[in-house]
Design an enzyme around this catalytic site. Structure first.
Site, short mmCIF file in Angstrom:
data_model
loop_
_atom_site.label_atom_id
_atom_site.label_comp_id
_atom_site.label_asym_id
_atom_site.label_seq_id
_atom_site.Cartn_x
_atom_site.Cartn_y
_atom_site.Cartn_z
N HIS A 171 0.84 -1.22 0.00
CA HIS A 171 0.00 0.00 0.00
C HIS A 171 0.87 1.26 0.00
CE1 HIS A 171 -3.32 -2.70 1.31
NE2 HIS A 171 -2.35 -3.26 2.02
N SER A 292 13.72 22.63 -14.20
CA SER A 292 12.50 23.38 -14.46
C SER A 292 12.89 24.74 -15.00
CB SER A 292 11.73 23.54 -13.14
OG SER A 292 10.95 24.70 -13.19
N LYS A 298 14.69 22.19 -9.06
CA LYS A 298 14.05 20.97 -9.57
C LYS A 298 14.97 20.13 -10.45
CE LYS A 298 9.95 20.11 -9.91
NZ LYS A 298 8.93 20.86 -10.62
N GLU A 305 9.19 9.26 -16.54
CA GLU A 305 7.79 9.62 -16.75
C GLU A 305 7.35 9.29 -18.18
OE1 GLU A 305 8.82 13.66 -15.07
OE2 GLU A 305 6.69 13.60 -14.63
#
Ligand code: ARG
Length: 473
Positions: A171, A292, A298, A305
């Site tokens: 979980h 970024s 970042k 992704e």
């Protein structure tokens, strides 16, 4: 038609061409060519088409259906065409519909009338089914090699981290400590099953449709075993109607590819989570992350992704072909021309994703300290305490679970770890607990004790790496 009606019709025509723009102004013939032509994409079958035509012509020669002279002119002509396509001088024509007609037409320019004999005892229906099977067979071999390479990298990284402790999750909540090596080997097993599916799919597709004709076979004395053999198939397909209408092999390839995609996507998701600074389990190589444009701190895991996202495209391809095929009566229907683009796109996407993932994993930096920290903080040794209560004090597991739960609550309330409670704290919950309990609460001891077959203990992982090497590589 009176003048008023004529005027109305020409108004409608004008408004239509305004809607469709300039692309379709020359009428139905051009629209038909545009929807019907597949050579823009099926030219990728040229190698397979030429190989299958050479096998067919050689069989026709051996069976004395065409003369030796014509047979060798066909074979030479096809060699010339192959070179022309490879060096970019071949002119593909949409008007000639597909790769099969383009090649045949060029063959007749090169060798004259003899070219017309190549299509004896053959239809484009069995021709395309054969070419496409050969193409998918090659695609499976390429994917399998890429999957093996990925397994090799995972195994090496697992060997390196056979005793690196990290939290194992259920979980996505800290459950029990595991070794990173064990976690990585889970993917080796998943990919092992993928490769099993590739092998099954390849085995089933390796039957030759050539000689099925349009759908019913032929009255010419062809030798289907010979053509099957020449093209590396195990045997000819048993039923000519099935031969021209079956696309199970493409569906199976896309199903296999979708499951590979799902595995890559799950691994990508883990890399996305692990690279988040709150976890800090991995540092992605500079080459595989982007900054970024606004936020200087970042480092985005773009490659992971994108692999995750491209899986959607592969599953989409499977869906699209399932839907194309689902209502088709036997045998061939032109709908089946729509089988190729999803398969081509999937093969390209999968190759790119596997290459990206393999390179990323070989360069990624695993950070053992934050992994250990996270494993300790989550009280992932609670199960060791419960198991000790069972083994050392002979308590039923359910009772041990309750006692441990109370101790975890006390530790949480005091904002300390389970092993930081004193023996007195423990005995307040159960007075049979002794000093010995603290030994099993050490994470290293906990990890080493998970040595049942398939468990996470470092010693197991080292053996499992060796087994995986000899099984898969
Ligand atoms: N381009 C066609 C396809 O890919 C080849 C088969 C055409 N057969 C036919 N009967 N029109 O499906």
């Amino acid at each position: 038609m009176n003048r008023k009606d004529k005027k109305r019709q020409s108004d409608i025509r004008d408004s239509k061409s305004a809607i469709w723009g300039g692309r379709f102004t020359s009428g139905p013939a051009q629209i038909m060519e545009q929807i019907n032509s597949s050579v823009g994409f099926d030219q990728r079958l040229y190698n397979q088409d030429i190989a299958a035509s050479k096998a067919h012509s050689s069989m026709l020669t051996d069976q004395k259906i065409i003369s030796k002279k014509v047979g060798s002119a066909i074979s030479d002509g096809l060699d010339t065409i192959q070179k022309e396509i490879e060096n970019g001088t071949f002119e593909f024509s949409n008007a000639l519909e597909d790769i099969h007609m383009n090649i045949e037409s060029r063959l007749s320019e090169l060798i004259g009338d003899g070219a017309g004999r190549l299509h004896t005892a053959r239809s484009r229906n069995d021709q395309v089914a054969t070419d496409f099977r050969l193409w998918v067979r090659d695609a499976i071999d390429i994917t399998d090699a890429a999957l093996m390479r990925l397994q090799e990298i995972l195994i090496s990284r697992a060997e390196e981290h056979s005793d690196t402790i990290m939290p194992g999750y259920t979980h996505l909540q800290t459950a029990q400590p595991v070794t990173l090596g064990h976690h990585l080997l889970a993917y080796v097993e998943m990919i092992g099953r993928d490769r099993g599916r590739a092998k099954d799919c390849r085995g089933r597709l390796n039957e030759c449709p050539l000689g099925s004709g349009a759908l019913a076979g032929t009255s010419f004395p062809i030798d289907r075993v010979k053509t099957a053999f020449l093209l590396g198939f195990d045997n000819p397909m048993a039923n000519s109607m099935d031969g021209v209408s079956d696309r199970d092999f493409a569906l199976e390839y896309l199903s296999f590819a979708s499951i590979v995609g799902i595995h890559l996507s799950r691994l990508s998701e883990e890399l996305v989570i692990w690279s988040n600074p709150s976890f800090g389990f991995v540092s992605l190589p500079d080459t595989f992350s982007t900054g970024s444009s606004m936020l200087p701190q970042k480092r985005n895991p773009d490659a992971a992704e994108l692999v995750r996202a491209k899986t959607g495209r592969i599953i989409g391809a499977l869906n699209s072909l399932l839907i194309v095929m689902k209502g088709l009566p036997l045998t061939y229907s032109k709908d089946m021309q729509e089988d190729k683009e999803p398969v081509f796109d999937t093969a390209d996407t999968l190759e790119l994703c596997l290459y990206t993932m393999a390179t990323m994993l070989s360069e990624i930096k695993f950070n053992p300290a934050p992994m250990m920290e996270a494993a300790i903080n989550g009280n992932s040794n609670a199960i060791d305490l419960a198991d000790w209560l069972v083994k050392a004090l002979g308590k039923p597991f359910r009772e041990a679970h309750l006692i441990t739960g109370s101790l975890v609550k006390i530790a949480e309330d005091r904002e300390c770890k389970l092993e930081e409670l004193s023996l007195k704290d423990m005995q307040a919950v159960d007075n049979e607990i002794t000093e010995d309990v603290f030994r099993v609460l050490k994470l290293e001891i906990s990890i080493n004790s998970r040595n049942s077959f398939g468990g996470t203990a470092p010693a197991n992982v080292r053996v499992a790496c060796g087994v995986a090497r000899s099984k898969y590589l």
